[in-house]
Design a protein around this motif. Structure first.
Motif, PDB file in Angstrom:
ATOM      1  N   VAL A 134       0.842  -1.207   0.000  1.00 19.38           N
ATOM      2  CA  VAL A 134       0.000   0.000   0.000  1.00 19.38           C
ATOM      3  C   VAL A 134       0.872   1.251   0.000  1.00 19.38           C
ATOM      4  CG1 VAL A 134      -1.739   1.330   1.276  1.00 19.38           C
ATOM      5  CG2 VAL A 134      -1.961  -1.158   1.125  1.00 19.38           C
ATOM      6  N   VAL A 135       1.840   1.342   0.925  1.00 20.00           N
ATOM      7  CA  VAL A 135       2.639   2.579   1.029  1.00 20.00           C
ATOM      8  C   VAL A 135       3.615   2.751  -0.132  1.00 20.00           C
ATOM      9  CG1 VAL A 135       2.419   2.769   3.549  1.00 20.00           C
ATOM     10  CG2 VAL A 135       4.397   1.615   2.587  1.00 20.00           C
ATOM     11  N   ASN A 136       3.972   1.650  -0.796  1.00 18.68           N
ATOM     12  CA  ASN A 136       4.970   1.755  -1.876  1.00 18.68           C
ATOM     13  C   ASN A 136       4.384   1.794  -3.285  1.00 18.68           C
ATOM     14  OD1 ASN A 136       7.748   1.719  -0.622  1.00 18.68           O
ATOM     15  ND2 ASN A 136       6.856  -0.074   0.369  1.00 18.68           N
ATOM     16  N   THR A 137       3.131   1.373  -3.444  1.00 21.96           N
ATOM     17  CA  THR A 137       2.582   1.301  -4.807  1.00 21.96           C
ATOM     18  C   THR A 137       1.327   2.152  -5.033  1.00 21.96           C
ATOM     19  OG1 THR A 137       1.190  -0.648  -4.377  1.00 21.96           O
ATOM     20  CG2 THR A 137       3.468  -1.059  -5.064  1.00 21.96           C
ATOM     21  N   TYR A 138       0.594   2.496  -3.992  1.00 18.73           N
ATOM     22  CA  TYR A 138      -0.618   3.292  -4.189  1.00 18.73           C
ATOM     23  C   TYR A 138      -0.235   4.715  -4.606  1.00 18.73           C
ATOM     24  CZ  TYR A 138      -4.006  -0.057  -2.185  1.00 18.73           C
ATOM     25  OH  TYR A 138      -4.827  -1.132  -1.948  1.00 18.73           O
ATOM     26  N   ASP A 139      -1.035   5.310  -5.497  1.00 22.56           N
ATOM     27  CA  ASP A 139      -0.737   6.685  -5.899  1.00 22.56           C
ATOM     28  C   ASP A 139      -1.155   7.661  -4.802  1.00 22.56           C
ATOM     29  OD1 ASP A 139      -3.519   7.162  -6.147  1.00 22.56           O
ATOM     30  OD2 ASP A 139      -3.519   6.700  -8.283  1.00 22.56           O
ATOM     31  N   GLU A 140      -0.742   8.905  -4.975  1.00 18.39           N
ATOM     32  CA  GLU A 140      -0.949   9.924  -3.926  1.00 18.39           C
ATOM     33  C   GLU A 140      -2.428  10.117  -3.598  1.00 18.39           C
ATOM     34  OE1 GLU A 140       0.066  14.621  -3.336  1.00 18.39           O
ATOM     35  OE2 GLU A 140       1.535  13.422  -4.451  1.00 18.39           O
ATOM     36  N   ALA A 166       9.052  10.274  -0.254  1.00 17.64           N
ATOM     37  CA  ALA A 166      10.060   9.495   0.481  1.00 17.64           C
ATOM     38  C   ALA A 166      10.416   8.197  -0.243  1.00 17.64           C
ATOM     39  CB  ALA A 166       9.565   9.196   1.886  1.00 17.64           C
ATOM     40  N   ARG A 167       9.434   7.543  -0.824  1.00 16.29           N
ATOM     41  CA  ARG A 167       9.695   6.236  -1.446  1.00 16.29           C
ATOM     42  C   ARG A 167      10.452   6.359  -2.773  1.00 16.29           C
ATOM     43  NH1 ARG A 167       3.289   5.147  -2.895  1.00 16.29           N
ATOM     44  NH2 ARG A 167       3.383   5.833  -5.073  1.00 16.29           N
TER      45      ARG A 167
END
Length: 300
Positions: A134-140, A166-167
């Motif tokens: 979720v934190v690395n692939t979901y868009d803003e 950050a990612r």
């Protein structure tokens, strides 16, 4: 495993079910089995209890009892599996929502802000989506929505932007990575509350908790016998709102529908006026009871 989880408002839940000794009951959140064992104590030899849990660890707590059937599934499949086991209609359904103390205490599961571990948060460890994904692939925009709606976080837009920025440097794989990435956004003196809201939002998304709750509530009306009891305990306002609206209106938003004669079209009547909360003494002994809200309804 007696230390798995201390059931909240155990007496109130059992009382709310109004157990008939020869009845059929369903505990859709088995966990440590505390509620299930208490239901079994109140059942006679002809009584029957089905229990759902998608967490493989919960199976360590299965009681040795011929009246008990364990179903290794999410409660959103309530209707199918009750039918499969020839248990429709049932006389009472109990749901104790949220995460068990045991799950919080297992560092590697990634539910707790107290430990450092991989960003996981899956209640069903066989499912594919993790908090790391979720934190690395979901868009803003998706992250903004999750933190705003599921976490009720005030600076959700800035939080989403910070994570996406950050990612770009390195993936956020662990709880520490996430905490470090968002450290400048966390309000002073409210660190734990803020992080708990962030974790709640991610956990709800990973486990599709609100969608599963809606599916379960709608099916509960089909599975319960007339006069059967629905007993649901929730731990945050998003869950409680869904439960409250469904009991009051038979739907999750909007006004109750009426038939041709002007009668309310809803499957349940509330048994308790408003939500039941834990006693001061219970809260003192079990801090998790502080946020619990119990609602009881009877099938029309």
């Amino acid at each position: 495993m007696s230390n798995y989880h201390t059931p909240v408002m155990l007496h109130e839940c059992i009382e709310g079910l109004n157990i008939q000794p020869s009845g059929t009951y369903v505990d859709v959140t088995f966990g440590g089995g505390g509620h299930s064992r208490e239901i079994l104590k109140n059942l006679g030899p002809d009584g029957q209890l089905l229990a759902f849990d998608q967490d493989a660890d919960a199976q360590q707590n299965i009681p040795d009892d011929d009246r008990f059937t364990f179903i290794d599934q999410n409660f959103r499949y309530l209707k199918n599996f009750c039918r499969l086991h020839g248990a429709v209609p049932v006389d009472g359904i109990l749901a104790d929502l949220g995460v068990s103390s045991y799950q919080f205490d297992q560092a590697e599961r990634g539910f707790s802000i107290r430990f450092d571990a991989a960003l996981d948060m899956r209640m069903n460890q066989a499912s594919e989506l993790t908090a790391k994904q979720v934190v690395n692939t979901y868009d803003e925009a998706s992250l903004h929505r999750i933190f705003g709606i599921y976490g009720e976080i005030q600076n959700a837009k800035s939080l989403a932007k910070t994570i996406v920025t950050a990612r770009l440097n390195a993936p956020l794989n662990t709880i520490s990575d996430l905490k470090n990435a968002i450290s400048n956004l966390i309000p002073r003196g409210k660190e734990n509350k803020y992080l708990a809201q962030v974790f709640q939002a991610l956990r709800i998304e990973v486990n599709q908790e609100l969608e599963a709750l809606k599916d379960f509530l709608e099916q509960s009306a089909d599975v319960l016998a007339s006069g059967g009891r629905l007993v649901v305990m929730s731990y945050h306002s998003l869950e409680d709102r869904l439960v409250k609206n469904f009991i009051a209106k038979g739907k999750f938003s909007g006004e109750v529908e009426k038939d041709f004669f002007g009668n309310d079209q809803k499957p349940f009547d509330a048994v308790s006026r408003g939500a039941i909360t834990a006693s001061e003494e219970e809260i003192k002994n079990n801090n998790r009871a502080r946020s619990a809200k119990l609602r009881i309804a009877v099938k029309k």
